[in-house]
Design an enzyme around this catalytic site. Structure first.
Site, PDB file in Angstrom:
ATOM      1  N   LYS A 212       0.828  -1.206   0.000  1.00  0.00           N
ATOM      2  CA  LYS A 212       0.000   0.000   0.000  1.00  0.00           C
ATOM      3  C   LYS A 212       0.871   1.270   0.000  1.00  0.00           C
ATOM      4  O   LYS A 212       0.668   2.193  -0.781  1.00  0.00           O
ATOM      5  CB  LYS A 212      -0.907  -0.010   1.235  1.00  0.00           C
ATOM      6  CG  LYS A 212      -1.629   1.287   1.508  1.00  0.00           C
ATOM      7  CD  LYS A 212      -2.632   1.577   0.420  1.00  0.00           C
ATOM      8  CE  LYS A 212      -3.096   3.027   0.470  1.00  0.00           C
ATOM      9  NZ  LYS A 212      -4.093   3.304  -0.540  1.00  0.00           N
ATOM     10  N   CYS A 266      -3.422  10.946   1.234  1.00  0.00           N
ATOM     11  CA  CYS A 266      -2.727   9.669   0.968  1.00  0.00           C
ATOM     12  C   CYS A 266      -1.333   9.896   0.404  1.00  0.00           C
ATOM     13  O   CYS A 266      -0.334   9.596   1.052  1.00  0.00           O
ATOM     14  CB  CYS A 266      -3.541   8.854  -0.021  1.00  0.00           C
ATOM     15  SG  CYS A 266      -5.229   8.625   0.526  1.00  0.00           S
TER      16      CYS A 266
HETATM   17  N1  SAJ Z   1      -1.292  14.871  -8.932  1.00  0.00           N
HETATM   18  C1  SAJ Z   1      -0.409  15.589  -9.709  1.00  0.00           C
HETATM   19  N2  SAJ Z   1      -0.077  15.092 -10.922  1.00  0.00           N
HETATM   20  C2  SAJ Z   1      -0.594  13.922 -11.404  1.00  0.00           C
HETATM   21  C3  SAJ Z   1      -1.485  13.185 -10.601  1.00  0.00           C
HETATM   22  C4  SAJ Z   1      -1.819  13.689  -9.368  1.00  0.00           C
HETATM   23  O1  SAJ Z   1       0.074  16.648  -9.309  1.00  0.00           O
HETATM   24  O2  SAJ Z   1      -0.263  13.552 -12.522  1.00  0.00           O
HETATM   25  C5  SAJ Z   1      -1.657  15.372  -7.602  1.00  0.00           C
HETATM   26  C6  SAJ Z   1      -3.156  15.660  -7.461  1.00  0.00           C
HETATM   27  O3  SAJ Z   1      -3.466  16.933  -7.955  1.00  0.00           O
HETATM   28  C7  SAJ Z   1      -3.326  15.543  -5.968  1.00  0.00           C
HETATM   29  C8  SAJ Z   1      -2.336  14.452  -5.588  1.00  0.00           C
HETATM   30  O4  SAJ Z   1      -1.418  14.353  -6.649  1.00  0.00           O
HETATM   31  O5  SAJ Z   1      -2.967  16.750  -5.318  1.00  0.00           O
HETATM   32  C9  SAJ Z   1      -2.946  13.100  -5.332  1.00  0.00           C
HETATM   33  O6  SAJ Z   1      -3.964  12.817  -6.277  1.00  0.00           O
HETATM   34  P1  SAJ Z   1      -4.128  11.390  -6.975  1.00  0.00           P
HETATM   35  O7  SAJ Z   1      -5.285  11.478  -7.896  1.00  0.00           O
HETATM   36  O8  SAJ Z   1      -2.837  10.961  -7.546  1.00  0.00           O
HETATM   37  O9  SAJ Z   1      -4.373  10.396  -5.783  1.00  0.00           O
HETATM   38  P2  SAJ Z   1      -5.405  10.328  -4.537  1.00  0.00           P
HETATM   39  O10 SAJ Z   1      -4.714  10.872  -3.338  1.00  0.00           O
HETATM   40  O11 SAJ Z   1      -6.735  10.853  -4.878  1.00  0.00           O
HETATM   41  O12 SAJ Z   1      -5.536   8.729  -4.415  1.00  0.00           O
HETATM   42  C10 SAJ Z   1      -4.365   7.949  -4.257  1.00  0.00           C
HETATM   43  C11 SAJ Z   1      -4.426   6.761  -5.244  1.00  0.00           C
HETATM   44  N3  SAJ Z   1      -3.152   6.089  -5.254  1.00  0.00           N
HETATM   45  C12 SAJ Z   1      -2.507   5.769  -6.410  1.00  0.00           C
HETATM   46  O13 SAJ Z   1      -2.935   6.095  -7.487  1.00  0.00           O
HETATM   47  C13 SAJ Z   1      -1.246   4.979  -6.292  1.00  0.00           C
HETATM   48  C14 SAJ Z   1      -5.568   5.824  -4.847  1.00  0.00           C
HETATM   49  O14 SAJ Z   1      -5.572   4.678  -5.671  1.00  0.00           O
HETATM   50  C15 SAJ Z   1      -5.405   5.407  -3.372  1.00  0.00           C
HETATM   51  O15 SAJ Z   1      -6.448   4.557  -2.960  1.00  0.00           O
HETATM   52  C16 SAJ Z   1      -5.444   6.662  -2.528  1.00  0.00           C
HETATM   53  O16 SAJ Z   1      -4.326   7.479  -2.917  1.00  0.00           O
HETATM   54  C17 SAJ Z   1      -5.336   6.264  -1.070  1.00  0.00           C
HETATM   55  O17 SAJ Z   1      -6.376   6.286  -0.396  1.00  0.00           O
HETATM   56  O18 SAJ Z   1      -4.252   5.858  -0.636  1.00  0.00           O
END
Ligand code: SAJ
Length: 419
Positions: A212, A266
């Site tokens: 995780k 997360c």
């Molecule tokens: N972000 C970027 N660039 C990107 C992708 C995301 O800057 O290309 C930023 C987003 O704007 C945000 C942050 O990263 O601020 C996180 O967003 P996210 O969409 O990547 O992830 P979360 O936090 O919504 O969900 C993540 C997911 N983990 C992965 O993709 C490995 C989700 O599957 C998990 O279940 C979740 O964390 C969790 O609960 O751990």
């Protein structure tokens, strides 16, 4: 294995509530437990306290047909699932208070044959710790396999769903299920198969905990790479989004997108669970956290520089949520930048956040005001685009041509790029 008739889900947040509702929709009686009386009251009335596509209809249905009930205390059941927050403290150390409190509240209710599942993101070794805690308090029980009748199972099964797609991903994503023993893992696997369509793969509890953390640390590192690249591109006056788009056409390259930093509860938090336990080894992960944190500070500084060039201009601060199309402000870099802007420019800062109804107190106290997209476009001369919400993507060039813009998400690339 025995049929599961009743499940207690402790924690009715972003993960616990959808999970409870999904299990209830499979005809299993579910008791959702939360310490927050407002949440219990809301769910008990068939409503929800978070924004998530399709969740409102599902909760309404399972509450009205009696399969999901909300309560402030757990009760005896076949399966106990723990889905409570595991934040980090001011020193970036994992805070397991809520997990330990949840275990405390259910241990006396445990009966032979029960299955205890931890879903919260945790440092390696936490499931073993809670199993030990249970056995200390309940010496009449043992953890399977055991020939005696008083056997329970304890397993770790992290959630991995993406906010905005939770119900779809809860059903379709593969699950990684770690048991304290192999028989615990098999028991939990059998339970998950009743509502998960993805593969349910078993391993040890310790490996599942690290899996995780690894998923989120990997994503944080990939985003840090993109954020670092965005600064390098700025120095060379090259469009970073074009560079990433072209590089990603290579079949073995997949760079994520730069932005104003990384938020949410997360990705911005979980890498610390690994770093804290192996500070001498986790060098890339620590640097990635620092790079992503630093990007937020840089965006704030660049915004100050632009606003200072226009001493009388109103500023539209577009987006507060931690990512697109959600209402979640936890660890949001956009919120952090908005607060810095409001501290410096007060009432000149107009916040546009279509997903929330009320500004956080911190911002109103500083004089910032909430505005809808149309009013902001009419009254502002500067826009700081912090979140790639659909509402912002839909603004035509004609509607924003008059603005001086910092676009941290690359959604208005038909305008001059500042960040
Ligand atoms: N972000 C970027 N660039 C990107 C992708 C995301 O800057 O290309 C930023 C987003 O704007 C945000 C942050 O990263 O601020 C996180 O967003 P996210 O969409 O990547 O992830 P979360 O936090 O919504 O969900 C993540 C997911 N983990 C992965 O993709 C490995 C989700 O599957 C998990 O279940 C979740 O964390 C969790 O609960 O751990």
């Amino acid at each position: 294995m025995p049929d599961v008739q009743k499940v207690v889900v402790i924690g009715l947040g972003y993960i616990g509530l959808p999970t409870a509702a999904l299990i209830a929709s499979r005809g299993i009686k579910v008791v959702g437990v939360d310490t927050n009386p407002t949440i219990v009251k809301t769910v008990a009335s068939g409503a929800i306290h978070i924004t998530e596509p399709d969740l409102d209809g599902l909760v309404q249905k399972v509450v009205s047909n009696g399969s999901l009930i909300a309560a402030s205390e757990p009760e005896p059941a076949d399966v106990f699932m723990i889905a409570v927050p595991t934040p980090i403290d001011a020193m970036n150390k994992p805070d397991l208070t809520c997990v330990l409190a949840a275990v405390e509240r259910m241990t006396d209710l445990l009966a032979p044959g029960n299955l205890v599942i931890l879903e919260s993101t945790c440092p390696v070794g936490t499931t073993e710790k809670i199993a030990q805690k249970i056995l200390e308090r309940r010496p009449d029980l043992q953890i399977g396999p055991a020939n005696g009748a008083a056997t329970i199972s304890v397993a770790y099964c992290p959630e991995r769903v993406l906010p905005g797609r939770i119900l779809t991903e809860l059903v379709n994503n593969d699950r990684c299920i770690g048991g304290i023993t192999a028989s615990c893992a098999r028991r939990a696997q059998w339970f998950y198969k009743t509502f998960v369509r993805g593969a349910c793969v078993t391993t040890t509890a310790r490996a599942a905990e690290l899996v995780k953390l690894t998923e989120n640390a990997y994503r944080d590192t990939n985003i840090a790479f993109a954020n670092e690249l965005s600064l390098i591109c700025d120095r060379h006056a090259i469009n970073v989004w074009e560079v990433i788009d072209l590089a990603n056409r290579h079949p073995r390259v997949n760079i994520l997108q730069p932005g104003p930093g990384v938020g949410g509860h997360c990705i911005a938090v979980d890498p610390w669970f690994i770093i804290d336990a192996a500070p001498d080894l986790a060098r890339v992960m620590r640097t990635s956290r620092e790079v992503n944190k630093h990007k937020t500070k840089l965006v704030a500084e660049r915004s100050f520089a632009l606003i200072d060039e226009h001493p009388y201009a109103n500023v539209a601060c577009c987006g507060l949520a931690f990512k697109a199309n959600v209402d979640d402000l936890r660890e949001s870099p956009a919120l952090e930048i908005a607060v810095h802007l409001a501290e410096k420019y007060g009432a000149r800062i107009k916040i546009v956040e279509p997903n929330i109804r009320q500004l956080p107190q911190r911002l109103t106290t500083l004089g910032a005001e909430m505005m809808n997209v149309d009013d902001a476009l009419r009254t502002c001369e500067i826009a700081i685009l912090l979140v790639d919400h659909d509402e912002f993507k839909m603004i035509p060039l004609a509607g924003r041509r008059h603005l001086d813009v910092i676009d941290t998400r690359g959604i208005w690339q038909d305008m001059p790029v500042r960040a």
